[in-house]
Write an enzyme that holds these catalytic residues in place. Structure first.
Site, mmCIF file in Angstrom:
data_model
loop_
_atom_site.group_PDB
_atom_site.id
_atom_site.type_symbol
_atom_site.label_atom_id
_atom_site.label_comp_id
_atom_site.label_asym_id
_atom_site.label_seq_id
_atom_site.Cartn_x
_atom_site.Cartn_y
_atom_site.Cartn_z
ATOM 1 N N ASP A 78 0.849 -1.194 0.000
ATOM 2 C CA ASP A 78 0.000 0.000 0.000
ATOM 3 C C ASP A 78 0.889 1.250 0.000
ATOM 4 O O ASP A 78 1.815 1.359 0.811
ATOM 5 C CB ASP A 78 -0.853 -0.053 1.293
ATOM 6 C CG ASP A 78 -1.979 0.942 1.305
ATOM 7 O OD1 ASP A 78 -2.424 1.369 0.228
ATOM 8 O OD2 ASP A 78 -2.437 1.285 2.419
ATOM 9 N N ASP B 295 2.716 4.979 -5.463
ATOM 10 C CA ASP B 295 1.973 6.224 -5.258
ATOM 11 C C ASP B 295 2.900 7.395 -5.530
ATOM 12 O O ASP B 295 3.624 7.859 -4.647
ATOM 13 C CB ASP B 295 1.421 6.267 -3.832
ATOM 14 C CG ASP B 295 0.656 7.563 -3.583
ATOM 15 O OD1 ASP B 295 0.571 8.387 -4.514
ATOM 16 O OD2 ASP B 295 0.153 7.747 -2.462
ATOM 17 N N HIS C 98 -7.729 9.902 4.000
ATOM 18 C CA HIS C 98 -7.294 8.925 5.005
ATOM 19 C C HIS C 98 -7.618 9.355 6.431
ATOM 20 O O HIS C 98 -7.759 10.540 6.705
ATOM 21 C CB HIS C 98 -5.784 8.696 4.881
ATOM 22 C CG HIS C 98 -5.397 8.024 3.605
ATOM 23 N ND1 HIS C 98 -4.879 8.701 2.540
ATOM 24 C CD2 HIS C 98 -5.502 6.730 3.217
ATOM 25 C CE1 HIS C 98 -4.649 7.846 1.545
ATOM 26 N NE2 HIS C 98 -5.023 6.645 1.922
ATOM 27 N N SER D 185 -12.823 4.408 4.879
ATOM 28 C CA SER D 185 -13.429 4.011 6.150
ATOM 29 C C SER D 185 -14.672 4.866 6.385
ATOM 30 O O SER D 185 -14.718 6.034 5.984
ATOM 31 C CB SER D 185 -12.429 4.215 7.296
ATOM 32 O OG SER D 185 -11.575 3.096 7.378
ATOM 33 N N ILE E 76 -9.757 -0.005 3.398
ATOM 34 C CA ILE E 76 -10.289 0.245 4.744
ATOM 35 C C ILE E 76 -9.215 -0.098 5.776
ATOM 36 O O ILE E 76 -8.779 -1.248 5.861
ATOM 37 C CB ILE E 76 -11.570 -0.586 4.982
ATOM 38 C CG1 ILE E 76 -12.653 -0.144 3.991
ATOM 39 C CG2 ILE E 76 -12.056 -0.445 6.434
ATOM 40 C CD1 ILE E 76 -13.884 -1.025 3.954
ATOM 41 N N ASP E 77 -8.822 0.877 6.536
ATOM 42 C CA ASP E 77 -7.839 0.679 7.600
ATOM 43 C C ASP E 77 -8.339 1.294 8.905
ATOM 44 O O ASP E 77 -8.427 0.630 9.941
ATOM 45 C CB ASP E 77 -6.501 1.326 7.185
ATOM 46 C CG ASP E 77 -5.382 1.029 8.177
ATOM 47 O OD1 ASP E 77 -5.612 0.283 9.138
ATOM 48 O OD2 ASP E 77 -4.267 1.549 7.989
#
Ligand code: G3H
Ligand code: 13P
Ligand code: ZN
Length: 332
Positions: free
Chosen positions: A94, A116, A190, A237, A278-279
């Site tokens: 990620d 990224d 985030h 999330s 989703i974290d």
């Protein structure tokens, strides 16, 4: 050099093609520890959902890349033990921020990597992404790239404001880089504070913040430019208020934490959005459960007695996301 194929892992190519056709999204859950991994695998095995295990640069530093890789390999065997005959599990980097980091993951058994470079100027983003794609594709590892910048903090890449992805750039970007999927910016961000109170309205009954909607018009324009191309949403999330309330009730302090409403994620899952990250929700569930045990049983000092309830709550969360939000149950 270890191939992910030897570890029983799969890349994202077929998974994404099926998800787009079937109108659902694959859950991409971050993990740093054993309890998170157990909960993810149990939820995926019980619902027969394909799943992406995500390792951030921070997770790598926290838990050690070698250990995380073996944990993912162990997860495949654990899934089989749970009765999931052909587990569809991806091990994904990620927010990779350099060619060297992506290469190290490809060489070490990851089946998918994200480069990224979204914070770089456009041409530099293309050049770095293409370099990673050219390397990863030699080993059949799939590559996620990002165009547009999310608000908030992207791992160790920070940006105060969000810049939506420009639909007029996506064809040129995807063609010139050869990336397999594209993370876009349409208003997600985030963490547990996705919007400031000023950006939201307040529900007069509950006093809770109601966030502004995602830019579905930008998503539609991107899908028109790149029909059938796999799109990824980061920062997805929903910051469940029951966890926030539980944390605050048991001594925590998360005032005005707010996420993306699940109906909007459900809507996105039915489109070309085929991976949803989703974290934070898992972190909230973990913290809420641990705080409850600490508050109610101050004499407890066996970590299994508070990590166990945390694991149970995360499993419940993951199942809920799979069945009620992403719609990926029964797809593996
Ligand atoms: O996108 C960021 C993920 O939530 C990972 O966060 O860098 O704190 O592990 P982290
Ligand atoms: P959340 O902070 O919304 O969980 O986003 C996680 C993410 O995008 C990981 O890459
Ligand atoms: Zn992210």
């Amino acid at each position: 050099m270890v191939s992910y194929k030897e570890l029983g892992l799969v890349n994202t190519r077929e998974m994404f093609a099926k998800a787009i056709k079937g109108g659902y999204a694959i859950p991409a859950f971050n993990f740093n520890n054993m309890e998170q991994l157990q909960a993810i695998i149990k939820a995926s095995a019980e619902t027969k959902s394909p799943v992406i295990l995500q390792v951030s640069k921070g997770a790598r530093n926290y838990a050690n890349q070698t250990l995380l890789r073996y944990m993912a390999q162990g997860a495949v065997e654990y899934a089989k033990e749970l009765g999931w005959e052909h587990p569809q599990i991806v091990l994904h980097l990620d927010h990779g921020d350099s060619f060297e980091l992506c290469k190290s993951c490809v060489d070490f058994g990851f089946s998918s990597v994200m480069i990224d470079a979204s914070h770089l100027p456009y041409e530099e983003n293309i050049a770095l992404t293409k370099k990673v794609v050219d390397y990863a594709h030699q080993y059949d590892v799939t590559v996620e790239a990002e165009l547009g910048v999310l608000a908030g903090v992207e791992d160790e890449v920070s940006s105060a404001v969000s810049h939506y992805t420009k639909p007029e750039e996506v064809v040129d970007f995807a063609t010139r880089t050869g990336c397999d999927s594209l993370a876009i910016s349409i208003g997600t961000s985030h963490g547990a504070y996705k919007f400031t109170p000023e950006q939201c309205t307040r529900d007069p009954k509950t006093g809770k913040l109601v966030p502004p909607p995602l830019a579905f018009d930008v998503l539609d324009a991107i899908m028109e430019q790149l029909p059938g191309f796999p799109i990824v949403l980061h920062g997805s999330s929903s910051v469940p208020q029951e966890y926030v309330d539980m944390i605050n009730q048991y001594g925590g302090k998360l005032p005005d934490a707010v996420g993306i409403p699940e109906e909007q994620l459900r809507k996105a899952s039915k489109s070309a959005v085929c991976k949803i990250n989703i974290d934070s929700d898992s972190r909230l569930a973990f913290t809420a459960a641990v705080r409850k045990v600490f508050a109610e049983k101050p004499g407890e000092f066996d970590p299994r007695k508070y990590c166990g309830p945390a694991r149970d709550l995360m499993e419940e969360l993951y199942k809920h996301k799979i069945i009620n939000v992403l719609g990926s149950d029964g797809k593996a």
